[in-house]
Design a protein around this motif. Structure first.
Motif, PDB file in Angstrom:
ATOM      1  N   GLY A  19      11.621  -3.061   4.547  1.00 54.94           N
ATOM      2  CA  GLY A  19      10.289  -3.559   4.917  1.00 54.94           C
ATOM      3  C   GLY A  19      10.271  -4.951   5.522  1.00 54.94           C
ATOM      4  O   GLY A  19       9.199  -5.485   5.814  1.00 54.94           O
ATOM      5  N   LYS A  22       8.492  -4.986   8.789  1.00 52.16           N
ATOM      6  CA  LYS A  22       7.045  -4.749   8.662  1.00 52.16           C
ATOM      7  C   LYS A  22       6.270  -6.050   8.393  1.00 52.16           C
ATOM      8  O   LYS A  22       5.164  -6.223   8.888  1.00 52.16           O
ATOM      9  CB  LYS A  22       6.827  -3.760   7.507  1.00 52.16           C
ATOM     10  CG  LYS A  22       5.399  -3.336   7.305  1.00 52.16           C
ATOM     11  CD  LYS A  22       5.287  -2.282   6.233  1.00 52.16           C
ATOM     12  CE  LYS A  22       5.242  -2.909   4.858  1.00 52.16           C
ATOM     13  NZ  LYS A  22       4.912  -1.925   3.805  1.00 52.16           N
ATOM     14  N   TYR A  28       0.520  -4.359  11.987  1.00 50.44           N
ATOM     15  CA  TYR A  28       0.419  -4.044  10.553  1.00 50.44           C
ATOM     16  C   TYR A  28      -0.512  -5.052   9.871  1.00 50.44           C
ATOM     17  O   TYR A  28      -1.298  -4.700   8.991  1.00 50.44           O
ATOM     18  CB  TYR A  28       1.805  -4.068   9.900  1.00 50.44           C
ATOM     19  CG  TYR A  28       1.760  -3.680   8.440  1.00 50.44           C
ATOM     20  CD1 TYR A  28       1.674  -2.342   8.068  1.00 50.44           C
ATOM     21  CD2 TYR A  28       1.777  -4.651   7.440  1.00 50.44           C
ATOM     22  CE1 TYR A  28       1.606  -1.972   6.734  1.00 50.44           C
ATOM     23  CE2 TYR A  28       1.712  -4.300   6.103  1.00 50.44           C
ATOM     24  CZ  TYR A  28       1.626  -2.951   5.756  1.00 50.44           C
ATOM     25  OH  TYR A  28       1.548  -2.599   4.428  1.00 50.44           O
ATOM     26  N   GLU A  34       1.075   2.246   6.860  1.00 53.55           N
ATOM     27  CA  GLU A  34       2.524   2.313   7.131  1.00 53.55           C
ATOM     28  C   GLU A  34       2.840   2.644   8.599  1.00 53.55           C
ATOM     29  O   GLU A  34       3.692   2.032   9.215  1.00 53.55           O
ATOM     30  CB  GLU A  34       3.160   3.345   6.185  1.00 53.55           C
ATOM     31  CG  GLU A  34       4.668   3.416   6.243  1.00 53.55           C
ATOM     32  CD  GLU A  34       5.378   2.138   5.771  1.00 53.55           C
ATOM     33  OE1 GLU A  34       4.746   1.259   5.140  1.00 53.55           O
ATOM     34  OE2 GLU A  34       6.592   2.008   6.060  1.00 53.55           O
ATOM     35  N   GLY A  40       7.282   1.762   9.513  1.00 53.47           N
ATOM     36  CA  GLY A  40       6.721   3.104   9.651  1.00 53.47           C
ATOM     37  C   GLY A  40       7.097   3.723  10.981  1.00 53.47           C
ATOM     38  O   GLY A  40       7.401   4.921  11.072  1.00 53.47           O
TER      39      GLY A  40
END
Ligand code: SF4
Ligand code: SF4
Length: 397
Positions: A19, A22, A28, A34, A40
């Motif tokens: 992650g 992310k 995001y 996600e 994702g």
């Protein structure tokens, strides 16, 4: 002899879903689901490539909501290149993506016949173009000039002792929308006694094609530009567009196995060649274009040049993407507008005299939100500080 080369997809099986990518992803942050983040998207492309996931509207939304800013690039401890993964995912989705069929078709035509597309755009600029701009469907363009910046092969000799020789990669935005910025670059280079070559045969860098999944067509563009620019005996290949610079330098090796290593941002090239000239007792915000800061790692050089011209820089509270993203500002208007609203408000709160950036796309986009002060390209400041235009103060501040 050039060998056939297709970009190989990153090895996504190595993703351990930590992650990290992310946490850096601006889409995001805007929409914490996600599929709207870097991690994702990696999982979705992995599923699509292996056949576990089929094309769908939702998958399209998630892969096309990526603005390809590169904020996540270099963040993966396992070396997964997320923007490259998104390009590959879009290429896999291409045939099933009905929604962008027209955009893909127009992009392909414009890249194949840019001068014809330019003539059509000029004809439509007072009617259809301004209607679409008023509706917010396309950015507002400055009035298109009668002739583009690049005409034929041109070599600009220097009258004094030659300091070196550089090539200019014009790029579509300078060639067709901001030819005056191209003139500014020529002026500065000649002032510094560089011989400048604008070679015949330059084509679009190919990035817009990649952004809509047209990988094979982007490969063809890369081969053409490589052929033209790699044969030149020059110290540097300069572009006023960070996306072009990044594409020539870092994406061509992925597309055709070799890149144009001499491609560089103007701030990197000019920094040690410009004296201190404290001409302007003013303040400015410097807006970092995504591809310049994340993909090329250039943030200090433009700031140092601005300070050399006597300008005080104001760092704002919430720097981020302006929402341009090439075709993104037209195909993802809602998300693009959210980025712009944030960035515009952040800049306006700064009370600076002017806004300086290094990307023609950021100028177009920021100009829609920041109306109370000029938004200029760094090359304009350099030209005015070092080539001394009489009306500099009015143009810049
Ligand atoms: S390129 Fe930007 S928008 Fe796309 S996944 Fe990476 S950080 Fe997110
Ligand atoms: S940083 Fe790398 S390993 Fe971690 S989630 Fe992102 S792609 Fe996967």
């Amino acid at each position: 002899m050039e060998t056939a080369h297709s970009p190989s997809p990153p090895d996504l099986s190595r993703c351990v879903r930590c992650g990290i990518c992310k946490t850096l992803c601006p889409t995001y942050a805007e929409e914490p689901a996600e599929g709207m983040g870097a991690r994702g998207r990696v999982a979705l492309v992995k599923g699509l490539a292996s056949g576990q996931i089929s094309p769908s509207r939702l998958l399209n939304k998630h892969l096309y909501s990526c603005i390809l800013c590169g904020a996540c690039s270099g963040s993966c401890p396992l070396g997964i290149d997320v923007p490259e993964t998104v390009y590959q995912g879009r290429s896999l989705l291409r045939d099933a993506d009905v929604r962008r069929r027209v955009l893909r078709y127009l992009t392909r035509l414009s890249v194949a016949w840019p001068d014809a597309a330019y003539r059509l755009a000029r004809m439509a600029q007072g009617t259809l173009w301004s209607f679409l701009a008023r509706k917010g469907i396309i950015p507002e363009f400055p009035e298109l000039q009668e002739v583009p910046f690049r005409k034929a092969e041109q070599v600009f000799k220097t009258h004094k002792k030659k300091r070196g020789r550089v090539a200019v990669f014009t790029g579509c935005s300078i060639n067709y929308i901001f030819p005056d910025l191209g003139e500014s670059l020529l002026n500065v280079l000649q002032k510094l006694n560089y011989e400048v070559v604008l070679p015949k045969g330059e084509v679009c860098c190919g990035n817009p094609l990649r952004s809509v999944g047209l990988e094979e067509q982007a490969v063809e563009q890369a081969k053409k530009n490589y052929r033209v620019f790699s044969r030149l005996k020059v110290d540097a290949i300069l572009s006023l567009c960070p996306t072009c610079t990044h594409t020539l330098k870092h994406e061509y090796p992925k597309l055709i196995g070799k890149g144009l290593d001499k491609a560089m941002d103007i701030s990197v090239f000019f920094l040690d060649k410009l004296e201190q000239v404290p001409r302007f007792d003013k303040t400015a915000v410097y807006h970092d274009p995504c591809h310049l800061q994340y993909m090329l790692g250039v943030t200090k050089e433009p700031r140092e040049i601005i300070r050399k011209a006597g300008i005080d820089l104001i760092e704002t509270a919430d720097p981020g993407c302006c929402g341009f993203g090439g075709l993104y500002c037209m195909s993802n208007r809602e998300m693009s507008s959210r980025f712009l609203a944030k960035r515009g408000a952040d800049i306006m709160a700064s009370k600076s005299d002017t806004v300086i950036t290094s990307c023609p796309g950021c100028i177009l986009t920021l100009g829609r939100s920041v109306k109370d002060r000029p938004v200029i390209h760094l090359i304009e400041l350099i030209e005015d500080a070092y080539c001394i235009r009489a009306d500099a103060q009015e143009l810049l501040f």
